[in-house]
Design an enzyme around this catalytic site. Structure first.
Site, PDB file in Angstrom:
ATOM      1  N   TYR A   1     -34.796  38.933  23.784  1.00  0.00           N
ATOM      2  CA  TYR A   1     -35.643  37.975  23.031  1.00  0.00           C
ATOM      3  C   TYR A   1     -36.182  36.901  23.975  1.00  0.00           C
ATOM      4  O   TYR A   1     -37.467  36.514  23.770  1.00  0.00           O
ATOM      5  CB  TYR A   1     -34.689  37.192  21.987  1.00  0.00           C
ATOM      6  CG  TYR A   1     -35.320  36.077  21.362  1.00  0.00           C
ATOM      7  CD1 TYR A   1     -36.240  36.451  20.543  1.00  0.00           C
ATOM      8  CD2 TYR A   1     -35.161  34.783  21.536  1.00  0.00           C
ATOM      9  CE1 TYR A   1     -36.768  35.532  19.677  1.00  0.00           C
ATOM     10  CE2 TYR A   1     -35.744  33.719  20.960  1.00  0.00           C
ATOM     11  CZ  TYR A   1     -36.659  33.993  19.889  1.00  0.00           C
ATOM     12  OH  TYR A   1     -37.191  33.224  19.267  1.00  0.00           O
TER      13      TYR A   1
ATOM     14  N   LYS B   1     -40.274  36.344  24.523  1.00  0.00           N
ATOM     15  CA  LYS B   1     -40.866  34.961  24.188  1.00  0.00           C
ATOM     16  C   LYS B   1     -41.696  34.474  25.680  1.00  0.00           C
ATOM     17  O   LYS B   1     -42.683  33.844  25.165  1.00  0.00           O
ATOM     18  CB  LYS B   1     -40.037  33.865  23.579  1.00  0.00           C
ATOM     19  CG  LYS B   1     -39.473  34.149  22.402  1.00  0.00           C
ATOM     20  CD  LYS B   1     -40.246  33.953  21.510  1.00  0.00           C
ATOM     21  CE  LYS B   1     -40.999  35.236  20.847  1.00  0.00           C
ATOM     22  NZ  LYS B   1     -41.757  35.158  19.653  1.00  0.00           N
TER      23      LYS B   1
END
Length: 253
Positions: A150, A154
């Site tokens: 994740y 990002k």
């Protein structure tokens, strides 16, 4: 009045952003991944001009979404998945799920939709912990770590925003960390309320203040900050665009 498309606006920060823009008198089109969530989105933001449906975990559905959406003054790429996946998931396209939804889908929508005046890509403060490994964007090597995947996605969102800013100098393209917001994604321990999480996107989408009319920047709560140093690597930006073009079959115009 500006026209705005907000991806992932059936709940959370996306829905708050949409409702705020509607209240300000702007034309807002919502997005949801399926028909059921589309109904929920319109019920929650009744002043919206409409809703488009498209599952961002499918390249075909993302292409259809781009075709159905049409042209906007502003596109806010808000949709994304969190890092709670206990194992690596591969989509129908043979792609790692987090990378496809969080990075490849906004790239494909950007490449296919008419060029807007402003683009906002939602990232996370965890981009600071992201690792820019352009040889393993889909985490095919080593053990799976959902939070690291994740964080990496990002960081890639920031890289994408900066790359588009360079390629399209007439479009304001920026990345936003909304903060740790009390949503399903943020979880029960989040510290900040929804209005704060949506404020910077609304400002970048609509304001004529000089501070908002910039490009290739990383914001949190309207403050222009420095992102992960890896995001400023021009060669890495170009390589990410090239990889995304190869995986989708669509080059950024």
């Amino acid at each position: 009045m500006v026209s705005v498309l907000i991806t992932g606006s059936s709940d959370g920060i996306g829905r708050e952003t949409a409702a705020t823009l509607v209240d300000q008198g702007h034309r807002v089109v919502l997005h949801a991944r399926d028909a059921g969530r589309a109904e929920q989105a319109l019920a929650a933001v009744p002043g919206a001009a409409g809703v488009v449906v498209g599952d961002l975990s499918s390249l075909d559905r993302t292409r259809e979404l781009a075709a159905a959406a049409g042209a906007f003054d502003v596109v806010v790429h808000n949709a994304g998945l969190g890092g709670g996946l206990p194992e690596r998931v591969v989509t129908e396209d043979g792609l790692e799920l987090l990378f496809q939804v969080n990075v490849l889908a906004p790239y494909l929508l950007t490449a296919l939709m008419p060029r807007p005046s402003r683009l906002v890509y939602l990232t996370s403060g965890l981009e600071a912990q992201g690792v820019l490994d352009l040889d393993d964007l889909q985490h095919e090597r080593g053990p799976w770590d959902g939070m690291q995947a994740y964080s990496d996605s990002k960081l890639l969102d920031v890289v994408l925003a900066f790359a588009v800013a360079r390629r399209w100098p007439d479009t304001l393209s920026n990345a936003v960390d909304p903060g740790w917001i009390k949503t399903k994604l943020g979880g029960p321990n989040a510290t900040d309320e929804l209005p704060r999480g949506a404020d910077t996107q609304v400002w970048l989408a609509t304001s004529d203040e000089p501070a908002a009319r910039v490009t290739g920047r990383y914001f949190k709560w309207r403050e222009d900050l420095r992102a992960n140093p890896a995001a400023y690597d021009v060669a890495a930006q170009d390589r990410l665009l090239a990889v995304c073009a190869e995986l989708t079959g669509v080059a950024l115009p």
